[in-house]
Design an enzyme around this catalytic site. Structure first.
Site, PDB file in Angstrom:
ATOM      1  N   CYS A 187       0.813  -1.221   0.000  1.00  0.00           N
ATOM      2  CA  CYS A 187       0.000   0.000   0.000  1.00  0.00           C
ATOM      3  C   CYS A 187       0.851   1.278   0.000  1.00  0.00           C
ATOM      4  O   CYS A 187       1.637   1.517   0.921  1.00  0.00           O
ATOM      5  CB  CYS A 187      -0.926   0.009   1.212  1.00  0.00           C
ATOM      6  SG  CYS A 187      -1.937   1.501   1.320  1.00  0.00           S
TER       7      CYS A 187
ATOM      8  N   LYS B   8      -9.475  -9.640   5.675  1.00  0.00           N
ATOM      9  CA  LYS B   8      -9.257  -8.710   6.786  1.00  0.00           C
ATOM     10  C   LYS B   8      -9.681  -9.324   8.116  1.00  0.00           C
ATOM     11  O   LYS B   8     -10.798  -9.828   8.237  1.00  0.00           O
ATOM     12  CB  LYS B   8     -10.050  -7.428   6.540  1.00  0.00           C
ATOM     13  CG  LYS B   8      -9.656  -6.704   5.262  1.00  0.00           C
ATOM     14  CD  LYS B   8     -10.601  -5.570   4.923  1.00  0.00           C
ATOM     15  CE  LYS B   8     -10.255  -4.944   3.583  1.00  0.00           C
ATOM     16  NZ  LYS B   8     -11.227  -3.897   3.182  1.00  0.00           N
TER      17      LYS B   8
ATOM     18  N   VAL C 234      -6.199   0.431   5.152  1.00  0.00           N
ATOM     19  CA  VAL C 234      -4.951   0.808   5.802  1.00  0.00           C
ATOM     20  C   VAL C 234      -4.461   2.095   5.144  1.00  0.00           C
ATOM     21  O   VAL C 234      -4.845   2.399   4.010  1.00  0.00           O
ATOM     22  CB  VAL C 234      -3.885  -0.313   5.661  1.00  0.00           C
ATOM     23  CG1 VAL C 234      -4.278  -1.525   6.474  1.00  0.00           C
ATOM     24  CG2 VAL C 234      -3.660  -0.704   4.203  1.00  0.00           C
TER      25      VAL C 234
ATOM     26  N   GLU D  73      -6.751   7.147   7.715  1.00  0.00           N
ATOM     27  CA  GLU D  73      -6.434   8.058   6.605  1.00  0.00           C
ATOM     28  C   GLU D  73      -4.982   8.545   6.715  1.00  0.00           C
ATOM     29  O   GLU D  73      -4.581   9.142   7.707  1.00  0.00           O
ATOM     30  CB  GLU D  73      -7.386   9.248   6.528  1.00  0.00           C
ATOM     31  CG  GLU D  73      -8.755   8.904   5.981  1.00  0.00           C
ATOM     32  CD  GLU D  73      -8.688   8.437   4.525  1.00  0.00           C
ATOM     33  OE1 GLU D  73      -8.197   9.167   3.659  1.00  0.00           O
ATOM     34  OE2 GLU D  73      -9.137   7.312   4.261  1.00  0.00           O
ATOM     35  N   SER D  74      -4.214   8.296   5.651  1.00  0.00           N
ATOM     36  CA  SER D  74      -2.774   8.566   5.677  1.00  0.00           C
ATOM     37  C   SER D  74      -2.447  10.036   5.913  1.00  0.00           C
ATOM     38  O   SER D  74      -1.511  10.354   6.660  1.00  0.00           O
ATOM     39  CB  SER D  74      -2.131   8.090   4.373  1.00  0.00           C
ATOM     40  OG  SER D  74      -2.660   8.781   3.251  1.00  0.00           O
TER      41      SER D  74
END
Length: 227
Positions: free
Chosen positions: A12, A39, A52, A69-70
């Site tokens: 990711c 998952k 993720v 949320e990145s």
């Protein structure tokens, strides 16, 4: 001191943003990779979007919080952790950086279509879209080596995983996506050499990405085999 755990996936790019930020800040953290195709229940209970990365924050008093949320995770780390600043001090410049971080997400959207394309028409459409996106950012770059010059920033953390894809794609054929984009090419080279960027994925990343392309019947692989 809080204990930080990054809930992750091997490939990711959004996870990589958070990992790079943690590494740049010099923050100790644990990393747990999950299978997004299967998952685990504990993950679904703490991930509102089922995606993720997640950052699990365990305080000394036993309390726990989870961020998702990145961009939110990266901003939190910037605001709470010591180490080099990854955002500009000036509010206007900082806002512009946040805009380019979102632009990076739009590049990833086109990149997904590019790597999973199953026919030549779709591949070419996404190739042209990526060329246009990188041409846009070419005009925003300085002489580097990073997005804002000599200082590594969150914009760099966003784009480093984007360029990482092409380290493998370039072995499959010449896409011509970066032709004539000299600043972008210099930026890509500088990011690939950064210790935090290199450490944000495992050594098996190329193999896993190849397996991903094969699973999605990517035309990139078929074209390479036919060449």
């Amino acid at each position: 001191m809080s204990s930080l755990t990054l809930i992750s996936h091997h490939l990711c790019p959004y996870v990589q943003r958070a990992a790079i930020t943690l590494l740049e800040k010099g923050v100790p953290f644990e990393r747990i990779n999950i299978d997004l195709a299967n998952k685990p229940d504990w993950f679904l209970k703490i991930s509102p979007l089922g995606k993720v990365p997640l950052l699990r924050i365990e305080e000394e008093d036993g309390s726990e919080a989870v961020l998702f949320e990145s961009s939110v995770i990266c901003e939190y780390l910037e605001e709470t952790q010591a180490g080099a600043a990854l955002h500009p001090d000036d509010p206007l410049t900082r806002a512009r950086h946040r805009g380019w971080m979102e632009f990076g997400s739009s590049v990833l959207s086109d990149l997904w279509g590019y790597e999973t394309a199953q026919d030549a028409l779709q591949l070419e459409a996404k190739r042209k879209a990526l060329i246009a996106k990188f041409a846009t950012i070419e005009s925003a770059l300085t002489d580097g080596p990073y997005f804002a010059g000599s200082s590594f920033s969150l914009v760099d953390a966003v784009f480093a995983p984007v360029f990482r894809y092409f380290d493998l794609f370039d072995t499959l054929g010449d896409s011509g996506i970066f032709d004539g984009l000299e600043r972008v090419k210099r930026w890509r080279k500088a990011l690939s050499a950064r210790a935090s960027v290199r450490a944000a994925v495992g050594t098996d990343y190329p193999q896993r990405l190849m397996e991903f392309l094969d699973k999605h019947s990517s035309i990139l692989l078929r074209q390479s085999a036919a060449a």
